[in-house]
Write a protein that holds these residues in place. Structure first.
Motif, PDB file in Angstrom:
ATOM      1  N   PRO A 232       0.812  -1.230   0.000  1.00 24.93           N
ATOM      2  CA  PRO A 232       0.000   0.000   0.000  1.00 24.93           C
ATOM      3  C   PRO A 232       0.843   1.276   0.000  1.00 24.93           C
ATOM      4  O   PRO A 232       0.518   2.248  -0.700  1.00 24.93           O
ATOM      5  CB  PRO A 232      -0.825  -0.113   1.279  1.00 24.93           C
ATOM      6  N   SER A 233       1.928   1.297   0.775  1.00 28.44           N
ATOM      7  CA  SER A 233       2.766   2.499   0.813  1.00 28.44           C
ATOM      8  C   SER A 233       3.473   2.707  -0.514  1.00 28.44           C
ATOM      9  O   SER A 233       3.652   3.848  -0.974  1.00 28.44           O
ATOM     10  CB  SER A 233       3.776   2.406   1.959  1.00 28.44           C
ATOM     11  N   ASP A 234       3.891   1.621  -1.158  1.00 28.08           N
ATOM     12  CA  ASP A 234       4.509   1.717  -2.474  1.00 28.08           C
ATOM     13  C   ASP A 234       3.518   2.219  -3.514  1.00 28.08           C
ATOM     14  O   ASP A 234       3.862   2.998  -4.402  1.00 28.08           O
ATOM     15  CB  ASP A 234       5.071   0.362  -2.916  1.00 28.08           C
ATOM     16  N   LYS A 235       2.264   1.756  -3.386  1.00 29.08           N
ATOM     17  CA  LYS A 235       1.237   2.192  -4.330  1.00 29.08           C
ATOM     18  C   LYS A 235       0.943   3.689  -4.157  1.00 29.08           C
ATOM     19  O   LYS A 235       0.767   4.416  -5.150  1.00 29.08           O
ATOM     20  CB  LYS A 235      -0.045   1.383  -4.138  1.00 29.08           C
ATOM     21  N   GLU A 236       0.905   4.144  -2.929  1.00 30.16           N
ATOM     22  CA  GLU A 236       0.692   5.573  -2.672  1.00 30.16           C
ATOM     23  C   GLU A 236       1.825   6.401  -3.273  1.00 30.16           C
ATOM     24  O   GLU A 236       1.587   7.464  -3.858  1.00 30.16           O
ATOM     25  CB  GLU A 236       0.597   5.812  -1.166  1.00 30.16           C
ATOM     26  N   GLU A 237       3.040   5.892  -3.138  1.00 33.05           N
ATOM     27  CA  GLU A 237       4.194   6.586  -3.712  1.00 33.05           C
ATOM     28  C   GLU A 237       4.116   6.597  -5.232  1.00 33.05           C
ATOM     29  O   GLU A 237       4.443   7.604  -5.875  1.00 33.05           O
ATOM     30  CB  GLU A 237       5.474   5.884  -3.258  1.00 33.05           C
ATOM     31  N   GLU A 238       3.655   5.503  -5.823  1.00 37.13           N
ATOM     32  CA  GLU A 238       3.531   5.414  -7.276  1.00 37.13           C
ATOM     33  C   GLU A 238       2.485   6.397  -7.795  1.00 37.13           C
ATOM     34  O   GLU A 238       2.706   7.103  -8.791  1.00 37.13           O
ATOM     35  CB  GLU A 238       3.166   3.988  -7.680  1.00 37.13           C
ATOM     36  N   VAL A 239       1.333   6.460  -7.138  1.00 30.54           N
ATOM     37  CA  VAL A 239       0.276   7.383  -7.562  1.00 30.54           C
ATOM     38  C   VAL A 239       0.753   8.826  -7.434  1.00 30.54           C
ATOM     39  O   VAL A 239       0.470   9.669  -8.306  1.00 30.54           O
ATOM     40  CB  VAL A 239      -0.997   7.155  -6.731  1.00 30.54           C
ATOM     41  N   SER A 240       1.502   9.127  -6.376  1.00 32.42           N
ATOM     42  CA  SER A 240       2.055  10.465  -6.200  1.00 32.42           C
ATOM     43  C   SER A 240       3.014  10.805  -7.335  1.00 32.42           C
ATOM     44  O   SER A 240       3.023  11.936  -7.855  1.00 32.42           O
ATOM     45  CB  SER A 240       2.770  10.558  -4.849  1.00 32.42           C
ATOM     46  N   HIS A 241       3.818   9.819  -7.742  1.00 33.63           N
ATOM     47  CA  HIS A 241       4.754  10.025  -8.851  1.00 33.63           C
ATOM     48  C   HIS A 241       3.989  10.311 -10.144  1.00 33.63           C
ATOM     49  O   HIS A 241       4.357  11.198 -10.920  1.00 33.63           O
ATOM     50  CB  HIS A 241       5.634   8.784  -9.023  1.00 33.63           C
ATOM     51  N   ILE A 242       2.914   9.563 -10.381  1.00 34.17           N
ATOM     52  CA  ILE A 242       2.119   9.755 -11.593  1.00 34.17           C
ATOM     53  C   ILE A 242       1.526  11.153 -11.632  1.00 34.17           C
ATOM     54  O   ILE A 242       1.583  11.853 -12.661  1.00 34.17           O
ATOM     55  CB  ILE A 242       0.999   8.695 -11.660  1.00 34.17           C
ATOM     56  N   LYS A 243       0.957  11.597 -10.520  1.00 40.63           N
ATOM     57  CA  LYS A 243       0.353  12.921 -10.468  1.00 40.63           C
ATOM     58  C   LYS A 243       1.383  14.010 -10.731  1.00 40.63           C
ATOM     59  O   LYS A 243       1.128  14.972 -11.464  1.00 40.63           O
ATOM     60  CB  LYS A 243      -0.315  13.143  -9.118  1.00 40.63           C
ATOM     61  N   SER A 244       2.557  13.861 -10.134  1.00 43.42           N
ATOM     62  CA  SER A 244       3.613  14.848 -10.323  1.00 43.42           C
ATOM     63  C   SER A 244       4.064  14.901 -11.782  1.00 43.42           C
ATOM     64  O   SER A 244       4.248  15.985 -12.349  1.00 43.42           O
ATOM     65  CB  SER A 244       4.803  14.521  -9.414  1.00 43.42           C
ATOM     66  N   ALA A 245       4.228  13.713 -12.390  1.00 46.93           N
ATOM     67  CA  ALA A 245       4.669  13.661 -13.789  1.00 46.93           C
ATOM     68  C   ALA A 245       3.622  14.267 -14.716  1.00 46.93           C
ATOM     69  O   ALA A 245       3.952  15.000 -15.653  1.00 46.93           O
ATOM     70  CB  ALA A 245       4.967  12.214 -14.181  1.00 46.93           C
ATOM     71  N   LEU A 246       2.347  13.984 -14.450  1.00 41.74           N
ATOM     72  CA  LEU A 246       1.291  14.501 -15.312  1.00 41.74           C
ATOM     73  C   LEU A 246       1.119  16.013 -15.151  1.00 41.74           C
ATOM     74  O   LEU A 246       0.875  16.721 -16.132  1.00 41.74           O
ATOM     75  CB  LEU A 246      -0.026  13.782 -15.015  1.00 41.74           C
ATOM     76  N   ARG A 247       1.248  16.496 -13.932  1.00 38.74           N
ATOM     77  CA  ARG A 247       1.140  17.940 -13.736  1.00 38.74           C
ATOM     78  C   ARG A 247       2.247  18.676 -14.476  1.00 38.74           C
ATOM     79  O   ARG A 247       2.040  19.784 -14.975  1.00 38.74           O
ATOM     80  CB  ARG A 247       1.183  18.264 -12.245  1.00 38.74           C
ATOM     81  N   SER A 248       3.432  18.051 -14.566  1.00 40.14           N
ATOM     82  CA  SER A 248       4.531  18.681 -15.298  1.00 40.14           C
ATOM     83  C   SER A 248       4.245  18.728 -16.793  1.00 40.14           C
ATOM     84  O   SER A 248       4.891  19.476 -17.531  1.00 40.14           O
ATOM     85  CB  SER A 248       5.840  17.932 -15.046  1.00 40.14           C
ATOM     86  N   CYS A 249       3.273  17.925 -17.234  1.00 35.10           N
ATOM     87  CA  CYS A 249       2.869  17.919 -18.644  1.00 35.10           C
ATOM     88  C   CYS A 249       1.597  18.731 -18.866  1.00 35.10           C
ATOM     89  O   CYS A 249       0.984  18.643 -19.934  1.00 35.10           O
ATOM     90  CB  CYS A 249       2.645  16.486 -19.124  1.00 35.10           C
ATOM     91  N   GLY A 250       1.196  19.505 -17.846  1.00 32.38           N
ATOM     92  CA  GLY A 250       0.063  20.405 -18.012  1.00 32.38           C
ATOM     93  C   GLY A 250      -1.285  19.829 -17.643  1.00 32.38           C
ATOM     94  O   GLY A 250      -2.319  20.473 -17.868  1.00 32.38           O
ATOM     95  N   TYR A 251      -1.308  18.617 -17.089  1.00 35.32           N
ATOM     96  CA  TYR A 251      -2.588  18.028 -16.702  1.00 35.32           C
ATOM     97  C   TYR A 251      -3.112  18.716 -15.445  1.00 35.32           C
ATOM     98  O   TYR A 251      -2.350  19.026 -14.530  1.00 35.32           O
ATOM     99  CB  TYR A 251      -2.444  16.521 -16.452  1.00 35.32           C
ATOM    100  N   ARG A 252      -4.411  18.911 -15.413  1.00 32.16           N
ATOM    101  CA  ARG A 252      -5.025  19.602 -14.292  1.00 32.16           C
ATOM    102  C   ARG A 252      -5.356  18.602 -13.180  1.00 32.16           C
ATOM    103  O   ARG A 252      -5.400  17.395 -13.394  1.00 32.16           O
ATOM    104  CB  ARG A 252      -6.295  20.311 -14.775  1.00 32.16           C
ATOM    105  N   ASP A 253      -5.606  19.134 -12.005  1.00 29.19           N
ATOM    106  CA  ASP A 253      -5.825  18.285 -10.825  1.00 29.19           C
ATOM    107  C   ASP A 253      -6.987  17.302 -11.034  1.00 29.19           C
ATOM    108  O   ASP A 253      -6.944  16.167 -10.589  1.00 29.19           O
ATOM    109  CB  ASP A 253      -6.090  19.128  -9.594  1.00 29.19           C
ATOM    110  N   TRP A 254      -8.021  17.726 -11.746  1.00 27.02           N
ATOM    111  CA  TRP A 254      -9.173  16.844 -11.897  1.00 27.02           C
ATOM    112  C   TRP A 254      -8.858  15.660 -12.787  1.00 27.02           C
ATOM    113  O   TRP A 254      -9.498  14.602 -12.680  1.00 27.02           O
ATOM    114  CB  TRP A 254     -10.386  17.597 -12.438  1.00 27.02           C
ATOM    115  N   THR A 255      -7.866  15.777 -13.659  1.00 26.76           N
ATOM    116  CA  THR A 255      -7.474  14.648 -14.498  1.00 26.76           C
ATOM    117  C   THR A 255      -6.568  13.697 -13.748  1.00 26.76           C
ATOM    118  O   THR A 255      -6.469  12.510 -14.078  1.00 26.76           O
ATOM    119  CB  THR A 255      -6.767  15.101 -15.774  1.00 26.76           C
ATOM    120  N   CYS A 256      -5.864  14.197 -12.726  1.00 27.20           N
ATOM    121  CA  CYS A 256      -4.905  13.382 -11.983  1.00 27.20           C
ATOM    122  C   CYS A 256      -5.512  12.700 -10.788  1.00 27.20           C
ATOM    123  O   CYS A 256      -4.898  11.857 -10.165  1.00 27.20           O
ATOM    124  CB  CYS A 256      -3.713  14.238 -11.536  1.00 27.20           C
ATOM    125  N   SER A 257      -6.705  13.117 -10.387  1.00 31.04           N
ATOM    126  CA  SER A 257      -7.305  12.571  -9.164  1.00 31.04           C
ATOM    127  C   SER A 257      -8.009  11.246  -9.452  1.00 31.04           C
ATOM    128  O   SER A 257      -8.217  10.875 -10.591  1.00 31.04           O
ATOM    129  CB  SER A 257      -8.288  13.575  -8.588  1.00 31.04           C
TER     130      SER A 257
END
Length: 257
Positions: A232-257
């Motif tokens: 579970p902790s690894d999965k939380e870290e993975e999802v956090s990584h995905i959100k960070s990477a997508l935000r750097s590509c201009g994705y908005r919070d509603w697309t990353c949630s």
């Protein structure tokens, strides 16, 4: 056509892995003994390393052993007809270089639609033969296309030292996954990323003119892949990584949630 005919005949062995999800299902309850190691192999230049005549022989034996393939074709074909057509496809490998025509004589050509199925059939033949002749068969042997994974005891390690990838730090990569050995002998799965990968990895930009569904599919694919992470902790870290990477590509919070 050859790919459609062969498809029901391959991938039926206990060693075959379809994707990363089936791989995780196979090893999620795995527990390694103190004297056991996980080793991975990768076949180099699979297509061009296969002998065409031997591959045709393997396919013939496969077709003769199981007639399920006849349901996949509307034509009334027998084994000899299929083999004749396959031999034609595998041997008519012509190309032009500097204005001259050449024929590839060794191995299967890259790019042919039938070659992946032929190569997979040959790999199943090869692994079955190799495992049956092994003086010390591995406790577990799994294969995804050209990538193979096995568990062996440490005293068997010397014989494979020259071509193994042992993961001496307790971690071993297998397509799309990172196998981590924990102290009690259990294993857990994380997402594998090359050392060159960073959080600013560029996925499809949200500001690009692509349709919105294409951009959303990027998000869904990354989130779906994260489901293979076991801890579970690894999965939380993975999802956090995905959100960070997508935000750097201009994705908005509603697309990353």
């Amino acid at each position: 056509m050859a790919a459609d005919i062969l498809s029901p005949l391959i991938g039926n062995t206990e060693h075959h892995i379809t994707n990363s999800q089936t791989f995780v299902e196979r090893i999620k309850d795995l527990k390694l003994e103190p004297d056991e190691s996980i080793v991975s192999f990768d076949v180099s230049a699979l297509f061009t390393s296969i002998t065409v005549n031997e591959a045709i022989t393997v396919v013939r034996e496969l077709l003769e052993s199981d007639d399920t393939w006849k349901k996949e074709t509307a034509e009334n074909l027998d084994v000899d007809s299929v083999i004749q057509l396959l031999a034609f496809c595998l041997n008519t490998t012509y190309f032009v270089f500097r204005g001259k025509f050449y024929q590839q004589k060794d191995g299967c050509a890259m790019g042919s639609p039938c070659n992946p199925s032929v190569a997979n059939a040959y790999m199943e033949f090869f692994e079955t033969k190799a495992l049956s002749l092994a003086p010390h068969p591995p406790r577990l042997f799994l294969r995804y296309v050209t990538y193979s994974l096995r568990i062996h005891q440490s005293h068997q390690q010397a014989g494979i030292r020259t071509f193994k990838s042992p993961g001496g730090d307790g971690q071993l990569s297998f397509p799309d996954t990172l196998i981590v050995r924990v102290s009690d002998g259990n294993v857990k799965i994380k997402i594998f990323r090359k050392s060159t990968n960073t959080k600013i990895l560029k996925y499809l930009s949200f500001e690009s003119p692509h349709p919105l569904e294409h951009k959303l599919s990027v998000v869904k694919t990354l989130i779906h892949r994260s489901e293979i992470v076991m801890d579970p902790s690894d999965k939380e870290e993975e999802v956090s990584h995905i959100k960070s990477a997508l935000r750097s590509c201009g994705y908005r919070d509603w697309t990353c949630s």
